[in-house]
Scaffold this motif. Structure first.
Motif, PDB file in Angstrom:
ATOM      1  N   THR A  13      21.630   9.922  -5.211  1.00  0.00           N
ATOM      2  CA  THR A  13      20.846   9.448  -6.353  1.00  0.00           C
ATOM      3  C   THR A  13      19.586  10.296  -6.525  1.00  0.00           C
ATOM      4  O   THR A  13      19.248  10.702  -7.635  1.00  0.00           O
ATOM      5  CB  THR A  13      20.477   7.969  -6.179  1.00  0.00           C
ATOM      6  N   GLY A  14      18.905  10.568  -5.427  1.00  0.00           N
ATOM      7  CA  GLY A  14      17.717  11.416  -5.489  1.00  0.00           C
ATOM      8  C   GLY A  14      18.039  12.816  -5.977  1.00  0.00           C
ATOM      9  O   GLY A  14      17.315  13.387  -6.804  1.00  0.00           O
ATOM     10  N   LEU A  15      19.147  13.361  -5.486  1.00  0.00           N
ATOM     11  CA  LEU A  15      19.567  14.687  -5.929  1.00  0.00           C
ATOM     12  C   LEU A  15      19.927  14.681  -7.410  1.00  0.00           C
ATOM     13  O   LEU A  15      19.574  15.599  -8.153  1.00  0.00           O
ATOM     14  CB  LEU A  15      20.761  15.172  -5.099  1.00  0.00           C
ATOM     15  N   GLY A  16      20.613  13.629  -7.851  1.00  0.00           N
ATOM     16  CA  GLY A  16      20.957  13.508  -9.269  1.00  0.00           C
ATOM     17  C   GLY A  16      19.719  13.431 -10.151  1.00  0.00           C
ATOM     18  O   GLY A  16      19.664  14.064 -11.213  1.00  0.00           O
ATOM     19  N   LEU A  17      18.729  12.656  -9.740  1.00  0.00           N
ATOM     20  CA  LEU A  17      17.479  12.561 -10.517  1.00  0.00           C
ATOM     21  C   LEU A  17      16.749  13.900 -10.555  1.00  0.00           C
ATOM     22  O   LEU A  17      16.213  14.287 -11.596  1.00  0.00           O
ATOM     23  CB  LEU A  17      16.581  11.478  -9.940  1.00  0.00           C
TER      24      LEU A  17
END
Length: 176
Positions: A13-17
């Motif tokens: 999720t952090g990488l996607g954001l």
């Protein structure tokens, strides 16, 4: 195992954001390089249009939701529309070209059904993959005031007993 899976989802999720922010900045830089200061007008205009569409579509969705609840029907489609409208309005109000495109797809009445179908398909596949497929119980409600089935505590309304007859169909049953 569950902790590792949770950490993996948090990292993804952090990488996607982070990738989204980088893509949003890259799109703004590219568009600003192509058309100059007009980019600011596009961002301001899309935010104003987003506020207008959010108010208009929210009133429609809220009216349909209230009407379906007033008639005693399940508001499945109306509830999904209201959720997509809120998300789309938020995306349109946020500054950014990519969020504006996504918000417009969620807010416009002629694109929302396609998005709703895609989200429904994805949610169904995810539930089936995790072994949480819904169980369908087909039947009808029959009023039989003098019938009491042993082992079942009947629901009583105005001195009447409601008996529900049906067949439980397991997932994968050919009758579905």
């Amino acid at each position: 195992m569950a902790q590792r899976r949770g950490n993996l989802w948090l990292a993804l999720t952090g990488l996607g954001l982070l990738l989204y922010v980088v893509a949003e900045v890259a799109a703004l830089i590219w568009v600003a390089g192509e058309i100059g200061w007009w980019t600011l007008l596009i961002l301001l205009g899309s935010s104003l249009i987003g506020i207008f569409l959010l108010q208009r579509e929210w009133k429609k969705a809220w009216g349909a939701l209230s009407e379906s609840l007033g008639t005693g029907q399940l508001p499945s489609g109306q509830l999904a529309d209201a959720t997509l409208i809120l998300i789309g309005g938020t995306l349109l109000v946020l500054p950014g070209l990519l969020s504006d495109i996504a918000g417009a797809l969620l807010l416009l009445p002629f694109t929302r059904p396609f998005v709703r179908s895609a989200v429904s398909w994805w949610a169904t596949r995810t539930l089936q993959r995790n072994g949480m497929a819904p169980v369908v119980i087909k039947g009808e409600t029959v009023q039989q005031p003098d019938t009491i089935i042993p082992g079942i505590s009947p629901a009583k309304t105005d001195d009447e007993t409601t008996v529900v007859e049906g067949t439980i169909i397991e997932p994968g049953d050919p009758r579905t």
